[in-house]
Scaffold this motif. Sequence first.
Motif, short mmCIF file in Angstrom:
data_model
loop_
_atom_site.label_atom_id
_atom_site.label_comp_id
_atom_site.label_asym_id
_atom_site.label_seq_id
_atom_site.Cartn_x
_atom_site.Cartn_y
_atom_site.Cartn_z
N PRO A 194 -32.86 24.16 -15.62
CA PRO A 194 -31.90 25.27 -15.55
C PRO A 194 -30.68 24.98 -16.42
CG PRO A 194 -32.54 24.50 -13.36
CD PRO A 194 -33.03 23.50 -14.33
N ARG A 195 -30.20 26.02 -17.08
CA ARG A 195 -29.00 25.93 -17.91
C ARG A 195 -28.09 27.11 -17.60
NH1 ARG A 195 -29.95 23.05 -22.73
NH2 ARG A 195 -27.77 23.49 -23.23
N GLU A 196 -26.78 26.89 -17.78
CA GLU A 196 -25.81 27.96 -17.54
C GLU A 196 -25.31 28.52 -18.87
OE1 GLU A 196 -24.02 26.25 -13.30
OE2 GLU A 196 -22.66 26.72 -14.99
N GLU B 170 -27.43 31.62 -14.67
CA GLU B 170 -28.20 30.38 -14.68
C GLU B 170 -29.61 30.75 -15.16
OE1 GLU B 170 -28.23 27.00 -11.55
OE2 GLU B 170 -29.96 28.29 -11.09
N SER C 73 -33.54 29.79 -16.27
CA SER C 73 -34.67 28.85 -16.17
C SER C 73 -35.82 29.43 -17.00
CB SER C 73 -35.11 28.68 -14.71
OG SER C 73 -34.07 28.16 -13.94
#
Length: 812
Positions: free
Chosen positions: A85-87, A101, A103
């Motif tokens: 996951p990345r923001e 967020e 994914s």
Amino acid sequence: MKFDAEATLRHSIAVASALDPIITIDSHGVIQWAGDAVERVFGWSPQEITGKNVSVLMPEPHRSAHDGYLARHRETGRTNIIGRPREFEAVRKDGSLFPIELSVTRVDLPGEPLPYFTAIIRDISERKRVEREKELLRSLAIGIGEARDLDDAVAFTIRRICEETGWTCGEAWTADPDGENPRQLTIWCSTAPRESSLEPALRAAAPIVERRFAESLPGRVWSSKRPEWIPDLAAMRRGRFLRTDLINKCGMRGALAIPILADESVVAVLMFFLRAPREHDRHLEELVGAAVTPLGQAIRRRRVEDALFESQRQFREILENVDLLAVVMDKDGEITFYNDALLNLVDRRREEVLGQNWFEIFIPTDQQEAIGDLFRRGVHLREIEKRHENDIVTSSGERRRIRWSNCLNFDRDGRVAGATGVGVDITEQRRDEDERERRREELERLVLERTEELETTHDQLRVADRLAVIGSLAAGLGHDMNNVLFALRCRLDAVEMAHMHDAAHEDVSAIRGSVEYLQQLTDGLHLMALDAGDEEASTACVELKEWWERMAPLLLRSVPDHCAFEADIPAVPVSVAVPPHRLTQAVLNLVLNAAEAVDTNGRIRLCAESLEGGRLVRISVADNGVGMNEEVRRRCLDPFFTTKKRGRGTGLGLALVQGIAQAAGGSVEVDSRPGAGTTIALILPVTVDEAPSPEHEPAQAAITIEDKRTASLISALLVAHGLLVRRHDGSAPDECAVWVTESRKERLDEARRFLASNDASESPSNRRVIAVGPSSPEWIRLGALRVENPDDFDQLRRAVESAADAVQEPST
């Protein structure tokens, strides 16, 4: 992409049911599928966004660079986003940005040369908002604590709230606790050029609020202790906001007033203004209220410090006119004030004292360092020793002993400014006290021996108290176990009457054996706990074989696992002149002592034998332990003598054994040698038991119940309450005092006849009928004792107790 109809349907259902947006793109970034949640989060319908490049959801610079990211992945197969996951920030259809967020997973389909990518997007706007609010509360708590003074703390609070929540400017108001004497504390406004006129305008309008504080917005909030939100100042009726014209002229529209509380009292009101109208936001209002909470204690502390400063000023005036010694010094120890009483005592002139160091002039040389360190440490820790005694030196070199009452002095900013001491000359008092101390020490020396004797007596009383507590515990435990075991025996009787398999009968027999063993333990505890005034405790003698059968389980349980125990008790009846519980106490003490004296191969033997032609009995406990030397053997029967560590023994065990033997007209023998074990024996006289007195004939009870299990349970209860029970299958028995029958309608007449024949019967009067089963009103009017549920043991027990109490004659 190519999907068959069934796969497409399954995929569509899964995507549509997801709470978070799900998007599938090909290797060139073109959206192939989109879930229904896309419209809720991004504002695009799935139909609108399908076929578009996914970069339409990205802000710059990611929007322009995204195709390059995909091209590099197609060439190298490397990426930093798949699998974790990345923001990021995303763009809605209306152009607004919000945090997400993301994914991303890679999907390889059979027959497709290039992979697809599925993205799950979660809107984390709410989480980010909460994080920002937490950071605001944290920074305010730290900033207020680190502020140099109150004005800085208030200005910092207003600025941080405006910056975080979007207000243009703010101001703070305070007043007396009753709302009188209001004043404007501070103002903070945005540094934008267009806001430069706000602060002068708010300061110029302050007198309006001060004159009519109760009618103003801060005054109303002060009185109500509740926040007040004004969505649009321009829409308010004139008079509800005193500065309407001025605020409108400055371009302010929205307003919020928040009370600052300390200990449930308002200490200040914060006002916030905004150029645009702002609808009431309860969450924002609560956030601002929570954010300003630390400020309340800061304002309260400032008020306390101001009051303290004023009290110190008044205190100086008082010190000028008292007969006590008084001195005020700064934080370095230099004298800033003194009174005439001090000058007269030390016989010095004023010019010799003012501005001089207190410790160098007045404190003896041998005490200067210690007392000076004590003062400096108190100034540093902001906590001086309130009561202190030390010597001071007069101009002639004489030492005078002074008892001081001290306090720290603070400036208006709350910093330590010095200390004040008010003292009393106790030189003569100390001389008298020294003489009294000398005499007191002499008296203490004289009464020391008496005190030691009292302490020994106290130890004996404490031991007696502990023994009384142990006796109460044993009595209560024995009583409670008897109650439980009685019900259990009744239930076992009822169960044995029921039809069971042979294996079940074996289990019930095993349970009954365990119950009987517990009953023996209970009887032993009961005997140990008997008080000397109890009837059973006053029994003149005990038969040894019967005693051993009752007390064996308790004694066996008291022997540790590492000891072998054997007993030799004569099978012929032999009675000794000792109450049962006293014999138990004596033998149990001897067994426990023996167990502590032996090692892992220890042996303990209990033996009873006749002496002098049967006139005496010798009951001994022998062990193969460490034994006693001559000194210990000689003193072992003395009260409170023990070789155990403190807290492990009282020294009363063998003394108790000797007391029991002597009370019965007997004695105790001790045979022991170091390494050869110990044998301690009670020599007791033999007695003959008196014949028991005849008892009254017990009342009879008849049971007419078909259920054998219930009949057996009721029979056990009746017998336990002293009634003679017999089964009866016919009509009501005339010769019985209690009839237990099923509550059938056809037995009503028999029950009436049974109760009506009270006077004619030779049985005790007040006959009772116990009706088992659901009862009709006729049984109730008849006065029968009812047991609606025969499986309810408490119902059965209460009915039997009531019947037994009514029909049995009092004992004479």
